[in-house]
Design a protein around this motif. Structure first.
Motif, mmCIF file in Angstrom:
data_model
loop_
_atom_site.group_PDB
_atom_site.id
_atom_site.type_symbol
_atom_site.label_atom_id
_atom_site.label_comp_id
_atom_site.label_asym_id
_atom_site.label_seq_id
_atom_site.Cartn_x
_atom_site.Cartn_y
_atom_site.Cartn_z
ATOM 1 N N UNK A 163 0.532 -1.127 -0.378
ATOM 2 C CA UNK A 163 0.524 0.080 -0.110
ATOM 3 C C UNK A 163 0.880 1.162 0.136
ATOM 4 N N UNK A 164 2.097 1.054 0.465
ATOM 5 C CA UNK A 164 2.831 2.291 0.910
ATOM 6 C C UNK A 164 3.461 2.660 -0.479
ATOM 7 N N UNK A 165 4.088 2.061 -0.678
ATOM 8 C CA UNK A 165 4.719 2.275 -1.918
ATOM 9 C C UNK A 165 4.070 2.645 -3.635
ATOM 10 N N UNK A 166 2.826 1.378 -3.054
ATOM 11 C CA UNK A 166 1.899 1.864 -4.373
ATOM 12 C C UNK A 166 1.883 3.275 -4.026
ATOM 13 N N UNK A 167 1.432 4.485 -3.040
ATOM 14 C CA UNK A 167 1.006 5.551 -2.663
ATOM 15 C C UNK A 167 1.624 6.491 -3.158
ATOM 16 N N UNK A 168 3.669 5.623 -2.662
ATOM 17 C CA UNK A 168 4.663 6.532 -2.664
ATOM 18 C C UNK A 168 5.281 6.515 -4.490
ATOM 19 N N UNK A 169 4.836 5.593 -5.365
ATOM 20 C CA UNK A 169 4.616 5.701 -7.568
ATOM 21 C C UNK A 169 3.345 7.052 -7.355
ATOM 22 N N UNK A 170 2.376 6.375 -6.839
ATOM 23 C CA UNK A 170 1.080 7.437 -7.316
ATOM 24 C C UNK A 170 1.097 9.385 -7.112
ATOM 25 N N UNK A 171 2.481 9.381 -5.803
ATOM 26 C CA UNK A 171 3.042 10.884 -5.775
ATOM 27 C C UNK A 171 3.550 10.777 -6.927
ATOM 28 N N UNK A 172 4.416 10.277 -6.707
ATOM 29 C CA UNK A 172 5.753 10.257 -8.139
ATOM 30 C C UNK A 172 4.681 10.728 -9.512
ATOM 31 N N UNK A 173 4.152 10.176 -10.092
ATOM 32 C CA UNK A 173 3.425 10.205 -11.331
ATOM 33 C C UNK A 173 2.570 11.199 -11.060
ATOM 34 N N UNK A 174 2.106 11.843 -10.510
ATOM 35 C CA UNK A 174 0.921 13.562 -10.060
ATOM 36 C C UNK A 174 1.810 14.399 -10.274
ATOM 37 N N UNK A 175 3.383 14.181 -9.652
ATOM 38 C CA UNK A 175 3.624 15.108 -9.141
ATOM 39 C C UNK A 175 4.443 15.708 -10.512
ATOM 40 N N UNK A 176 5.083 14.447 -11.566
ATOM 41 C CA UNK A 176 5.562 14.628 -13.036
ATOM 42 C C UNK A 176 3.981 15.135 -13.950
ATOM 43 N N UNK A 177 2.931 14.691 -13.223
ATOM 44 C CA UNK A 177 1.752 15.041 -14.657
ATOM 45 C C UNK A 177 1.535 16.790 -14.254
ATOM 46 N N UNK A 178 1.564 16.974 -13.366
ATOM 47 C CA UNK A 178 1.155 18.440 -12.854
ATOM 48 C C UNK A 178 2.371 19.108 -12.744
ATOM 49 N N UNK A 179 3.686 19.159 -12.804
ATOM 50 C CA UNK A 179 4.748 20.023 -12.519
ATOM 51 C C UNK A 179 5.867 19.821 -13.980
ATOM 52 N N UNK A 180 5.279 19.079 -15.240
ATOM 53 C CA UNK A 180 6.221 18.043 -16.039
ATOM 54 C C UNK A 180 5.816 19.727 -17.307
ATOM 55 N N UNK A 181 4.466 19.712 -17.272
ATOM 56 C CA UNK A 181 3.870 20.803 -18.213
ATOM 57 C C UNK A 181 4.028 22.454 -17.732
ATOM 58 N N UNK B 157 -4.194 8.337 -9.488
ATOM 59 C CA UNK B 157 -3.873 9.259 -10.451
ATOM 60 C C UNK B 157 -4.324 10.207 -10.741
ATOM 61 N N UNK B 158 -5.464 9.803 -12.484
ATOM 62 C CA UNK B 158 -6.483 11.231 -12.806
ATOM 63 C C UNK B 158 -7.369 11.296 -12.041
ATOM 64 N N UNK B 159 -7.567 10.604 -11.195
ATOM 65 C CA UNK B 159 -9.011 11.263 -10.431
ATOM 66 C C UNK B 159 -10.089 10.795 -11.024
ATOM 67 N N UNK B 160 -10.077 10.172 -12.397
ATOM 68 C CA UNK B 160 -11.618 9.405 -12.478
ATOM 69 C C UNK B 160 -12.767 9.040 -11.903
ATOM 70 N N UNK B 161 -13.414 9.757 -12.261
ATOM 71 C CA UNK B 161 -14.713 8.823 -10.754
ATOM 72 C C UNK B 161 -15.825 8.268 -11.461
ATOM 73 N N UNK B 162 -16.874 7.822 -11.366
ATOM 74 C CA UNK B 162 -18.105 6.931 -12.357
ATOM 75 C C UNK B 162 -17.730 6.302 -12.874
#
Ligand code: NZQ
Ligand code: ZN
Length: 385
Positions: A210-228, A311-316
């Motif tokens: 659980x913890x490392x999965x969330x570390x990975x998600x945090x890295x991904x969200x950081x890249x998606x936010x700050x890359x552009x 990571x993408x916050x997709x709902x539904x």
């Protein structure tokens, strides 16, 4: 959650002005080989600053410049000779992943009697290495805190890595302001590379780390936010700093702790850059969405749905619709937001060597969420054409 060993000897100095800590290199001896690339560190003034700090600390500096992207084993052999002839005590890399990997290979090769390429073929032969120090100037590979060095042998058309805890740098200086000057395309490619590192660890069959999965998600969200943001505002410190730390953490072991990982996109991409000398992150961006589509099925949908929601916050929707949307969003991020080439033909690669490259990559793609056969890889190449 699987058993794991986490070992890191790397002292990180992160932030503006941290290069002042170069004086600590005196702890490792007196004679340092400085390795760098084609000159960006001179244009940026980092070279002069480093030389002054090293001289003030009483160190004697020898130099090896001219490291190319997708670094070649030939220059590593020259560096090993330099180290032996001059009784070098340590190797200092100032640059991106290519420079750091060259420095690591020199550090290991100097302490090995045979040819350094043997260490690529069998890393257990690495029994010792000179201390490795780095000043990072490009956020991408994570080489500044990991145990890998990737080299290309142009005679064999092989790009592969050596790996050993002895290759972990002792000190790495991470000053985000050094990356303000990284070009648009290298910023985009570097962001794609760190995203791919996070994916290679994230798409694991283990559900309970659980913890490392969330570390990975945090890295991904950081890249998606700050890359552009870094693309549009190259000197945005917040963006460059977060990307730099994300690149280091994507591949320093933390996001794979307890997981069962099987890196598949990397061996496939390394075939492309070995044969066509393309930029690593560009090859990964082209391959990754096709790999995702290829491995999505009823058995793997849970992982893609987790990715889409967290990571993408997709709902539904149901798991399959969320999974499919997450893959579309990933592709759109690489090709629309980062503006990277979206097909192999766009980077000058046709189908001539697909069979050869698929056969060569397949043995390295046998672990992880979905092991890949030669046929699987061929299909991924064809879908990427
Ligand atoms: O030649 P210089 O002057 O250094 O210019 C470089 C080069 O042209 C330039 N650059 C670097 N910092 C800059 C800058 N330009 C302006 N301002 C700066 N601050 O960028 C160009 C690309 O540099 P390179 O080092 O090749 O890029 P990167 O860091 O992406 O490294 C790519 C290499 O690392 C390998 C890749 O396969 C590829 O060979 N990888 C290494 C890994 C590892 N050791 O763990 C893992 C990765 O998956 C990857 O395979
Ligand atoms: Zn990579």
């Amino acid at each position: 959650m699987n058993n794991f060993t986490y070992y890191t000897p790397t002292k990180i100095y992160f932030g503006k002005g941290q290069i002042s800590h170069l004086d600590e290199l005196a702890e490792f001896g007196q004679r340092v080989l400085l390795v760098y690339g084609s000159g960006s560190i001179k244009r940026l003034g980092i070279y002069n600053e480093a030389i002054k700090l090293l001289n003030d600390a009483g160190l004697t500096v020898f130099e090896l410049s001219g490291v190319e992207a997708n670094p070649k084993v030939g220059l590593v052999r020259n560096g090993i000779s330099l180290c032996r002839e001059n009784n070098i005590d340590m190797v200092l890399a100032i640059g991106g992943g290519s420079v750091i990997d060259t420095a690591k290979s020199i550090a290991a090769g100097t302490c090995y009697e045979g040819d350094v390429w043997d260490l690529i073929e069998d890393s257990s032969k690495i029994k010792n290495a000179l201390p490795i120090l780095t000043v990072l100037t490009l956020s991408a590979t994570g080489s500044e805190m990991n145990k890998n060095a990737v080299l290309t042998n142009t005679d064999l058309h092989v790009k592969a890595s050596m790996s050993s805890d002895l290759l972990k740098p002792r000190i790495s200086i991470l000053d985000p302001t050094y990356t303000f000057s990284v070009s648009r395309i290298q910023t985009a490619a570097g962001t794609a590379d760190m995203i791919s590192h996070a994916f290679e660890n994230y798409f694991s069959p283990i559900r309970d780390s659980f913890l490392s999965i969330q570390f990975g998600e945090a890295v991904l969200r950081t890249c998606f936010k700050y890359g552009p943001i870094a693309l549009n505002e190259p000197d945005n410190y917040e963006a460059r700093a977060n990307l730099m730390w994300a690149s280091t953490n994507a591949i320093n072991g933390i996001t794979k702790s307890g997981a069962e990982v099987g890196w598949c996109c990397h061996p496939i991409e390394h075939e492309l850059s070995a044969w066509y000398d393309i930029t690593h992150g560009i090859g990964l961006a082209i391959i990754t969405p096709r790999w995702m589509k290829h491995i999505l099925n009823e058995k793997t949908v849970w992982k893609f749905a987790e990715y889409g929601r967290n990571v993408w916050g997709i709902t539904g929707g149901n798991d399959m619709t969320v999974a499919e949307e997450s893959i579309s969003k990933t592709a759109s991020f690489f090709f629309d937001e980062l503006g990277l080439p979206s097909t192999l033909s766009a980077v000058g690669i046709n189908d001539e060597r697909f069979e050869l490259m698929a056969e060569s990559a397949a043995p390295s793609c046998q672990k992880g969420l979905v092991p890949l056969s030669k046929e699987d890889i061929l299909e991924i190449f064809r879908a990427s054409a």
